[in-house]
Scaffold this motif. Sequence first.
Motif, PDB file in Angstrom:
ATOM      1  N   ALA A 176       0.682  -1.216   0.119  1.00 19.24           N
ATOM      2  CA  ALA A 176       0.058   0.087   0.023  1.00 19.24           C
ATOM      3  C   ALA A 176       1.123   1.403   0.000  1.00 19.24           C
ATOM      4  CB  ALA A 176      -0.956   0.192   1.400  1.00 19.24           C
ATOM      5  N   VAL A 177       0.651   2.085  -1.026  1.00 20.26           N
ATOM      6  CA  VAL A 177       1.455   3.455  -1.130  1.00 20.26           C
ATOM      7  C   VAL A 177       0.764   4.790  -0.599  1.00 20.26           C
ATOM      8  CG1 VAL A 177       2.722   4.830  -2.810  1.00 20.26           C
ATOM      9  CG2 VAL A 177       2.565   2.287  -3.116  1.00 20.26           C
ATOM     10  N   CYS A 178       1.287   5.252   0.394  1.00 22.93           N
ATOM     11  CA  CYS A 178       0.782   6.498   0.850  1.00 22.93           C
ATOM     12  C   CYS A 178      -0.654   6.444   1.578  1.00 22.93           C
ATOM     13  CB  CYS A 178       0.994   7.607  -0.204  1.00 22.93           C
ATOM     14  SG  CYS A 178       0.748   9.343   0.085  1.00 22.93           S
ATOM     15  N   GLN A 179      -1.529   7.381   0.814  1.00 18.09           N
ATOM     16  CA  GLN A 179      -2.894   7.261   1.173  1.00 18.09           C
ATOM     17  C   GLN A 179      -3.533   6.207   1.953  1.00 18.09           C
ATOM     18  OE1 GLN A 179      -5.761   7.117  -0.994  1.00 18.09           O
ATOM     19  NE2 GLN A 179      -6.769   6.609   0.717  1.00 18.09           N
ATOM     20  N   PRO A 180      -3.537   5.058   1.083  1.00 19.39           N
ATOM     21  CA  PRO A 180      -4.158   3.839   1.587  1.00 19.39           C
ATOM     22  C   PRO A 180      -3.552   3.026   2.608  1.00 19.39           C
ATOM     23  CG  PRO A 180      -3.063   3.489  -0.476  1.00 19.39           C
ATOM     24  CD  PRO A 180      -2.903   4.727  -0.163  1.00 19.39           C
ATOM     25  N   ALA A 181      -2.428   3.590   3.067  1.00 24.48           N
ATOM     26  CA  ALA A 181      -1.802   2.525   4.164  1.00 24.48           C
ATOM     27  C   ALA A 181      -2.673   2.213   5.388  1.00 24.48           C
ATOM     28  CB  ALA A 181      -0.431   3.145   4.352  1.00 24.48           C
ATOM     29  N   PRO A 182      -3.212   3.503   6.031  1.00 23.71           N
ATOM     30  CA  PRO A 182      -4.141   2.876   7.130  1.00 23.71           C
ATOM     31  C   PRO A 182      -5.306   2.163   6.769  1.00 23.71           C
ATOM     32  CG  PRO A 182      -3.926   5.425   6.715  1.00 23.71           C
ATOM     33  CD  PRO A 182      -3.240   4.513   5.563  1.00 23.71           C
ATOM     34  N   LEU A 183      -5.943   2.257   5.547  1.00 18.11           N
ATOM     35  CA  LEU A 183      -7.124   1.505   5.301  1.00 18.11           C
ATOM     36  C   LEU A 183      -6.681   0.180   4.611  1.00 18.11           C
ATOM     37  CD1 LEU A 183      -9.055   4.288   3.233  1.00 18.11           C
ATOM     38  CD2 LEU A 183      -9.173   3.671   5.575  1.00 18.11           C
ATOM     39  N   ALA A 184      -5.396  -0.121   4.168  1.00 15.95           N
ATOM     40  CA  ALA A 184      -5.021  -1.379   4.044  1.00 15.95           C
ATOM     41  C   ALA A 184      -4.627  -2.275   5.189  1.00 15.95           C
ATOM     42  CB  ALA A 184      -3.576  -1.298   3.004  1.00 15.95           C
ATOM     43  N   LEU A 185      -4.146  -1.566   6.323  1.00 16.52           N
ATOM     44  CA  LEU A 185      -4.078  -2.039   7.579  1.00 16.52           C
ATOM     45  C   LEU A 185      -5.456  -2.620   8.185  1.00 16.52           C
ATOM     46  CD1 LEU A 185      -1.932  -2.894   9.897  1.00 16.52           C
ATOM     47  CD2 LEU A 185      -2.339  -0.476  10.730  1.00 16.52           C
ATOM     48  N   ALA A 186      -6.393  -1.663   8.140  1.00 14.47           N
ATOM     49  CA  ALA A 186      -7.700  -2.050   8.581  1.00 14.47           C
ATOM     50  C   ALA A 186      -8.300  -3.150   7.892  1.00 14.47           C
ATOM     51  CB  ALA A 186      -8.604  -0.604   8.435  1.00 14.47           C
ATOM     52  N   ALA A 187      -8.172  -3.048   6.550  1.00 14.63           N
ATOM     53  CA  ALA A 187      -8.647  -4.312   5.569  1.00 14.63           C
ATOM     54  C   ALA A 187      -8.135  -5.681   6.004  1.00 14.63           C
ATOM     55  CB  ALA A 187      -8.554  -3.933   4.255  1.00 14.63           C
ATOM     56  N   THR A 188      -6.843  -5.706   6.374  1.00 17.61           N
ATOM     57  CA  THR A 188      -6.170  -6.891   6.700  1.00 17.61           C
ATOM     58  C   THR A 188      -6.723  -7.356   8.203  1.00 17.61           C
ATOM     59  OG1 THR A 188      -4.078  -6.144   5.427  1.00 17.61           O
ATOM     60  CG2 THR A 188      -3.697  -8.001   7.224  1.00 17.61           C
ATOM     61  N   ALA A 189      -6.829  -6.370   8.913  1.00 16.59           N
ATOM     62  CA  ALA A 189      -7.440  -6.436  10.385  1.00 16.59           C
ATOM     63  C   ALA A 189      -8.996  -7.005  10.274  1.00 16.59           C
ATOM     64  CB  ALA A 189      -7.340  -5.290  11.137  1.00 16.59           C
ATOM     65  N   TYR A 190      -9.656  -6.808   9.362  1.00 16.56           N
ATOM     66  CA  TYR A 190     -11.001  -7.095   9.031  1.00 16.56           C
ATOM     67  C   TYR A 190     -11.190  -8.431   8.495  1.00 16.56           C
ATOM     68  CZ  TYR A 190     -15.770  -6.676   7.139  1.00 16.56           C
ATOM     69  OH  TYR A 190     -16.998  -6.949   6.899  1.00 16.56           O
ATOM     70  N   LEU A 191     -10.221  -8.665   7.952  1.00 15.36           N
ATOM     71  CA  LEU A 191     -10.128 -10.109   7.067  1.00 15.36           C
ATOM     72  C   LEU A 191      -9.461 -11.154   8.356  1.00 15.36           C
ATOM     73  CD1 LEU A 191      -8.746  -9.783   3.685  1.00 15.36           C
ATOM     74  CD2 LEU A 191     -10.912 -10.787   4.290  1.00 15.36           C
ATOM     75  N   ALA A 192      -8.780 -10.653   9.244  1.00 13.07           N
ATOM     76  CA  ALA A 192      -8.309 -11.311  10.306  1.00 13.07           C
ATOM     77  C   ALA A 192      -9.237 -12.000  11.140  1.00 13.07           C
ATOM     78  CB  ALA A 192      -7.281 -10.897  11.226  1.00 13.07           C
ATOM     79  N   GLU A 193     -10.402 -11.249  11.279  1.00 13.97           N
ATOM     80  CA  GLU A 193     -11.462 -11.716  12.203  1.00 13.97           C
ATOM     81  C   GLU A 193     -12.472 -12.521  11.201  1.00 13.97           C
ATOM     82  OE1 GLU A 193     -12.842  -9.553  15.720  1.00 13.97           O
ATOM     83  OE2 GLU A 193     -11.941  -8.039  14.733  1.00 13.97           O
ATOM     84  N   GLU A 194     -12.846 -11.834  10.043  1.00 12.23           N
ATOM     85  CA  GLU A 194     -13.898 -12.432   9.208  1.00 12.23           C
ATOM     86  C   GLU A 194     -13.561 -13.416   8.393  1.00 12.23           C
ATOM     87  OE1 GLU A 194     -17.063 -11.013   9.486  1.00 12.23           O
ATOM     88  OE2 GLU A 194     -16.625  -9.901  11.268  1.00 12.23           O
ATOM     89  N   ASP A 195     -12.579 -13.543   7.838  1.00 15.19           N
ATOM     90  CA  ASP A 195     -12.230 -14.421   6.672  1.00 15.19           C
ATOM     91  C   ASP A 195     -10.586 -14.878   6.676  1.00 15.19           C
ATOM     92  OD1 ASP A 195     -11.875 -16.462   4.812  1.00 15.19           O
ATOM     93  OD2 ASP A 195     -12.890 -15.242   3.340  1.00 15.19           O
ATOM     94  N   PRO A 196     -10.241 -15.418   7.837  1.00 14.67           N
ATOM     95  CA  PRO A 196      -8.655 -15.492   8.094  1.00 14.67           C
ATOM     96  C   PRO A 196      -7.953 -16.057   6.898  1.00 14.67           C
ATOM     97  CG  PRO A 196      -9.834 -16.174  10.036  1.00 14.67           C
ATOM     98  CD  PRO A 196     -10.807 -15.886   9.046  1.00 14.67           C
ATOM     99  N   ASP A 197      -8.251 -17.127   6.242  1.00 15.09           N
ATOM    100  CA  ASP A 197      -7.844 -17.550   5.017  1.00 15.09           C
ATOM    101  C   ASP A 197      -7.715 -16.661   3.913  1.00 15.09           C
ATOM    102  OD1 ASP A 197      -7.738 -19.981   6.468  1.00 15.09           O
ATOM    103  OD2 ASP A 197      -9.876 -20.844   5.641  1.00 15.09           O
TER     104      ASP A 197
END
Length: 423
Positions: A176-197
Motif C-alpha cells: 500500500a502506497v501513501c494514502q491507503p496505508a491505514p485502510l490497507a491495515l484496517a482491511a487486513t485486520a477486518y479479514l483477520a476476524e471475518e475470513d482469516p484464510d
Amino acid sequence: MKYLLTYDMMESIRVSNQWLGATARAMCSYPQLGLVANPAIKITAAWGEVMERSFERMVVKPDWNIQIMTGADGRDHSVEIQVVQKRPFGDLIRFNVAGREPTGRKVLLVAPMSGHYATLLRSTVLSLLPDCDVYITDWHNARDIPVSVGKFDVEDYTLYLVDFMKEIGPDTHVIAVCQPAPLALAATAYLAEEDPDAQPRTLTLIGGPIDPDAAATDVTDFGNRVTMGQLEQHMLQRVGFKYKGAGRMVYPGLQQLSSFIAMNAEKHAKAFTDQIMRVAKGEASEHDKHNRFYDEYLAVMDMTAEFYLSTVERIFKGLEIAENRFTVAGKQVDIGKITTVAVKTVEGGKDDISAPGQCVAALRLCTGLPESKKASYLEPDAGHYGIFAGKSWRNKIRPLVLDFIDANCDVPKTPVTSGVAAE
C-alpha cells in the motif's frame, strides 16, 4: 444546483488556457516568422506549446504504456492488462505476462486515491513486473460516476480492498502506497476476524499516515487547522453538466492539483521555465524527463466528497486508525487481531507529506503480531515520491521488499532479477 456553475467555470478556465497556449504556438510558428531574428517569437511559441500540453493533460487519464516485458529467458513477453474485478468506483486489474510461469509472488499494489490516477505507480509496476505477478487497484474518476451509483467513503474503500484480496486468493502480498496505508491495515485486520484464510501473507506500508500526529507536516497541520465545515464549504463542488456524474459532490482534482503545486511553487515554476527554454532551443522531446513526469503529475481525478471528508475527519482529525478505533459497517476493526501477516513499513527521511514516524506507528498497533514478523526501513535521503517510484525505490527499497516477501511465504518462487519491464 449549488456549485455546478463553479465546477464548470474551473473547466472553462482550463480550456481557455489550453486554447491560449495553442493559439500562441500556432501564431508564432508560421514559417515566414523564421526570417525575423527575434528570440521572443520562438520563446512565445515554446511557451504556447508547453501551456497547451500542460492544460490538456489535466483531464486525460494516462495510459499504462506497458506492452512488453523481457523475461529471465531473454525473450520479450507481451503484457495484457486484464480487468479481474470491475466495480463502480474502481477496478482490480492484473498485468498478465503472456507465456510466463507463475513467479510465486502475487503482489497487490494498493494505489492512492488522492487526486491522481493509479498510473502514478506505473514505474513501481514496471520495477515489480519481472519478479512478481502484479495486480493494482485502478480507481475511477468520481466525475464519471452517476449519482445513482451511491456514495463512496473510507469504509467503502476498505471493503473494496477486502473484496480484492479475496478475489486474488491466498499467498497475496499487499503493498500500500501513501494514502491507503491505514485502510490497507484496517482491511487486513477486518479479514483477520471475518475470513482469516483470505488474509495476505505480507503487508508492506509505504509512506502512509497511520498516525498523522506522530510527526507534523504541512498536510497534517492543514487537517488540524481547518474545521470540517470550512472544508465542506470551500473545498467541495458539484460536478458540472459535461460529465456523467453531473450533480455529484466531489473534491475536484484541479483544486487538489493547485494545492500540490502551491506546496513547491518555486520548484515547479523553475521546471516549466527551463522546459520552455529547452523547447525554444529545440532541445526538448516528446518523452523527455519533464514531459514524462508532468504528463502524469498534471493528470488529476476528482474524489467523492464523502471519501475526502471521511479521510480528513476519521484518519487525520479523529485518529481512528492511530488509536485503533476504526469501524467498518458498524463493526470495530481490531488491528491487534493481525497475528499471522508479516508487516513492514517504509519511510523516507525527507518525506514532507508523510514524515518519518507516521507510518512505522503501524507496528505499534499490531499487538498480536510477534516481533519476528515486524520490520521497518527508513531511507534517509528519499522524499515522498522517491520511496515508491524513484532511485531509492529501485536500488534500495524494492530489493528489501522482495526479500521480505520471500522470507514470509514458502511458495516456490523464481529468482529475483535486477531488471525492469520494457516500456
